[in-house]
Every structure is written in structure tokens, then in C-alpha cells.
Design an enzyme around this catalytic site. Structure first.
Site, PDB file in Angstrom:
ATOM      1  N   TYR A   1      -4.889  -8.692  12.995  1.00  0.00           N
ATOM      2  CA  TYR A   1      -4.594  -7.556  12.117  1.00  0.00           C
ATOM      3  C   TYR A   1      -4.836  -6.232  12.866  1.00  0.00           C
ATOM      4  O   TYR A   1      -5.578  -6.189  13.859  1.00  0.00           O
ATOM      5  CB  TYR A   1      -5.489  -7.662  10.865  1.00  0.00           C
TER       6      TYR A   1
ATOM      7  N   THR B   1      -6.658  -3.642  12.788  1.00  0.00           N
ATOM      8  CA  THR B   1      -7.962  -3.084  13.196  1.00  0.00           C
ATOM      9  C   THR B   1      -8.762  -4.034  14.093  1.00  0.00           C
ATOM     10  O   THR B   1      -9.870  -3.692  14.501  1.00  0.00           O
ATOM     11  CB  THR B   1      -8.829  -2.770  11.958  1.00  0.00           C
ATOM     12  N   LYS B   2      -8.223  -5.226  14.362  1.00  0.00           N
ATOM     13  CA  LYS B   2      -9.006  -6.211  15.107  1.00  0.00           C
ATOM     14  C   LYS B   2      -9.101  -5.824  16.593  1.00  0.00           C
ATOM     15  O   LYS B   2      -8.399  -4.932  17.062  1.00  0.00           O
ATOM     16  CB  LYS B   2      -8.369  -7.604  14.957  1.00  0.00           C
ATOM     17  N   ASN B   3      -9.974  -6.533  17.334  1.00  0.00           N
ATOM     18  CA  ASN B   3     -10.260  -6.135  18.725  1.00  0.00           C
ATOM     19  C   ASN B   3      -9.022  -6.169  19.612  1.00  0.00           C
ATOM     20  O   ASN B   3      -8.908  -5.370  20.537  1.00  0.00           O
ATOM     21  CB  ASN B   3     -11.369  -7.007  19.321  1.00  0.00           C
TER      22      ASN B   3
END
Ligand SMILES: Cc1ncc(COP(=O)(O)O)c(C=O)c1O
Length: 369
Positions: free
Chosen positions: A189, A191-193
Site C-alpha cells: 500500500y 504508505t508502506k516501506n
């Protein structure tokens, strides 16, 4: 790397809780796909899976449309279904629980460790019944669970272990990357790393699980006009896969930057409890959650940071079991002390790779007051 937007913010600028870092590589990857004329079911997806598995040292990777889709398919592929009990964490994003409900299983919650915020293996052991079919631990905020203990419980009680690694790409347990052994579900998604905008990845060492997931993500099709099950359309597009390939190349540098930022914050922050890293863990710092002594102290800290234009976020305001829609499915009530305390006391500070030293200094100064 210098084309990637990772620059810091000047003192007037807001420091966001997360920041997407994309650059020329992603831009040209998207154009490459558009120019190829193949927007779905192509080579980019296949190569992304291959490269993802190879980055973790894993056997199989199956790209899907979200982390939730990854969890849903993995539960089905492992044979978890109606009436089964799945032991999981009450301190997680609700998607973990929804995936269990989607297969008709019952989530069973155990309390978390106050230092790692992950489920406590001895409590898991106590919660196993004859109906327990799976353990679904969450590597929350990017800190790995105590996998050695959980694997041992799963083995001894003949139950399935599925890891919710949505927040844990780049983390490792005893030097072993999360996802290398067993079955783990990642989210990609926005906002993930690392991200594909929306997306997910199932990583497994079981060929049968990978084959099932591949079939189920594409309507249950085994071949053209040969359907083996009532599957879904949970595929990842070629544009997403191409973006993911570019992001994957930066996984190590992004993880290192998060870890460097976490270290700097940990050294500077006083009078709040900073995140722990167990001796067996490599924390991926998807979120950097500090513990304040109370809800009131947390609100004060958030106010100080907001006044310095630093964003904060609360993960999570309520235990998963406290959401009204779930009550009927649970068949019992819960009041788990450490989970409720974490919901009242934790707040996330920015830790993403886009932070400059001056941003970190601003965060520390505002937090210390
Ligand atoms: C712990 C956890 N599990 C599952 C998910 C679901 O992933 P997605 O949003 O890609 O469906 C998330 C996403 O934030 C998550 O944090």
C-alpha cells in the site's frame, strides 16, 4: 538515488508521518509498461515475483492486489474455513481480522507484549483449542514476532502458521528475513516501506500454497476455460508490478534510512519510551511508536509536535475486538490489559527515509518540549 524525492523539509514545512519516495526509475517503469501494450498478466508481474522472492531468499512469491487479498487467499490456500478458530493479535489494522472473517473463521485474541506490541507465545499456547486451525501473528510496526516460539507451538499442535507481514518488509528474525521460511503476507500500500500504490505479496516455501493462491487470484482458473474453484480477481497490474520492481531495488537503502532515523530519534528523545528492538530482531520501523504514560500525556505530546508542524498518528485507537460489527462473530467479550494500554498510550512519530537531520532535530526538540 538522487532523482528520488527524499529531501528534508525547511523549518516552515510540515513534516508528514509518511512520504512516498518515487523517482525516475518508477516513472520510466510506468512508461515502459504503457509502451509495451501489455497492462495485465505480463512479464513485469512475473519478474516482480521472481525478484521479490529472491530479495528475501524465499521459494515462491505471488503478487496480488492488496495485503488484505494476500491474507484472504493465504487462509483459503492453507485450508482455513468456516468454524475454524484463528489465534491473532487484537492490536493490528482491522484488515487482519477481516481476512479471518472472510473465510468464515473466528478470530481468537490474545494479549500483546508491552515492549514489542506483538502477541505473547505463552498466551497463544493457552488459547489453542481443538478448533484452532491457524495462528496469524502480526509483525507490528515492522518488529518481528517471536517466531521461534510460535513455530514450535504450530508444529507441536499441528496448526498452520501464517504471518501478517504487511508492515514488515525488510525486517528479520535471528538474521532470517521475514518471509524466507513459512508463509507471510506483505502489503505494498502507498504508505508502506516499499509500495506499488495498492498491492500485496504472498511469500511461501510451500509449492501447493503458491499454486492455490495463483489459481484463486485469477477467478480460480487453472487454464483458459478450466476453472477449479470460485476464485477472485485479486491480480496485480503490470504498472503496479513495474513500480514494485523499481521500489524493491531500494529496499535495503530505505530500510537502512529508517533504522538510522530511529536510532537518531532514540538517542535524542527523553521522558518517553522509545521502541524496543529485541536481541533477535531487525526492526524495519514501518512505524516509530513511542509510549507516553497516559492518554492525556499523549495528547500533550501531539499538541507540541503539531505546533512545530510535525504530523503524528495513532495506531490504533481501539483494540480490534472493540469494533461493534465484530461483536456477534466473536461470541465472547475481551478486555486485554496490554492491548488497551497500548491503544491509550502509543503515538507514531515520522521515521520515513525522506527525513533530513534538521527534520529529526525538529521532531526531537518539539517532543522533548
Ligand atoms: C497489519 C496489517 N495487515 C494487513 C493490512 C492490509 O494491507 P492492504 O491495505 O494492502 O490491504 C495492513 C495495511 O495497512 C496492515 O497494516
Amino acid at each position: 538515488m538522487n532523482d528520488v524525492k527524499v529531501g528534508g523539509c525547511d523549518s516552515a514545512e510540515r513534516i508528514a508521518i509518511s512520504q512516498v519516495s518515487v523517482g525516475e526509475e518508477e516513472r520510466s517503469a510506468v512508461l515502459r509498461v504503457l509502451d509495451s501494450g501489455t497492462l495485465a498478466k505480463g512479464e513485469e508481474g512475473r519478474l516482480f515475483e521472481e525478484e521479490f522472492a529472491s530479495a528475501l531468499g524465499a521459494r515462491h512469491a505471488v503478487a496480488v492486489s492488496s495485503g488484505t487479498a494476500a491474507l484472504h487467499l493465504t487462509l483459503i490456500a492453507h485450508g482455513v474455513g468456516r468454524g475454524d478458530e484463528v489465534i491473532t493479535s487484537p492490536f493490528t489494522f482491522q484488515a487482519t481480522i477481516n481476512a479471518i472473517l472472510h473465510v468464515g473463521a473466528v478470530p481468537v485474541f490474545v494479549d500483546i507484549d508491552p515492549a514489542t506490541f506483538n502477541i505473547v507465545p505463552s498466551l497463544v499456547e493457552d488459547a489453542v483449542t481443538s478448533k484452532t486451525r491457524a495462528l496469524l501473528p502480526v509483525h507490528l510496526f515492522g518488529h518481528p514476532c517471536d517466531l521461534a516460539s510460535l513455530r514450535e507451538i504450530a508444529r507441536a499442535r499441528s496448526i498452520v502458521l501464517i504471518e501478517d507481514a504487511a508492515q514488515a518488509i525488510g525486517a528479520s528474525f535471528n538474521g532470517e528475513p521475514i518471509g524466507r521460511t513459512g508463509t507471510a503476507c506483505f502489503s505494498l500500500y502507498a504508505t508502506k516501506n516499499i509500495t506499488t500504490g495498492e498491492g500485496g505479496m504472498i511469500v511461501t516455501d510451500q509449492k501447493s500454497v503458491a499454486e492455490s493462491a495463483r489459481m484463486l487470484r485469477s477467478h480460480g482458473a487453472r487454464a483458459r476455460d478450466d476453472f477449479g474453484a470460485a476464485g477472485f480477481n485479486y491480480r496485480m497490474s503490470e504498472v503496479q508490478a513495474a513500480i514494485g520492481r523499481a521500489q524493491l531495488r531500494r529496499l535495503d537503502s530505505y530500510t537502512e534510512a529508517r533504522r538510522r532515523n530511529a536510532r537518531y530519534l532514540g538517542e535524542g528523545l527523553s521522558s518517553i519510551e522509545t521502541p524496543a528492538e529485541m536481541s533477535w530482531a531487525r526492526h524495519a520501523y514501518h512505524h516509530y511508536c513511542v509510549r507516553t504514560g497516559s492518554q492525556k500525556e499523549r495528547a500533550k505530546l501531539q499538541e507540541r509536535l503539531a505546533a512545530a508542524s510535525v504530523d503524528t498518528a495513532i495506531f490504533y485507537e481501539k483494540p480490534a475486538y472493540a469494533h461493534e460489527y465484530l461483536r456477534a462473530s466473536l461470541g465472547r467479550s475481551y478486555a486485554l490489559h496490554e492491548t488497551e494500554r497500548a491503544c491509550a498510550e502509543l503515538v507514531a512519530l515520522p521515521v520515513h527515509p525522506g527525513l533530513a537531520k534538521s527534520d529529526l532535530d525538529r521532531i526531537v526538540a518539539a517532543a522533548n518540549g
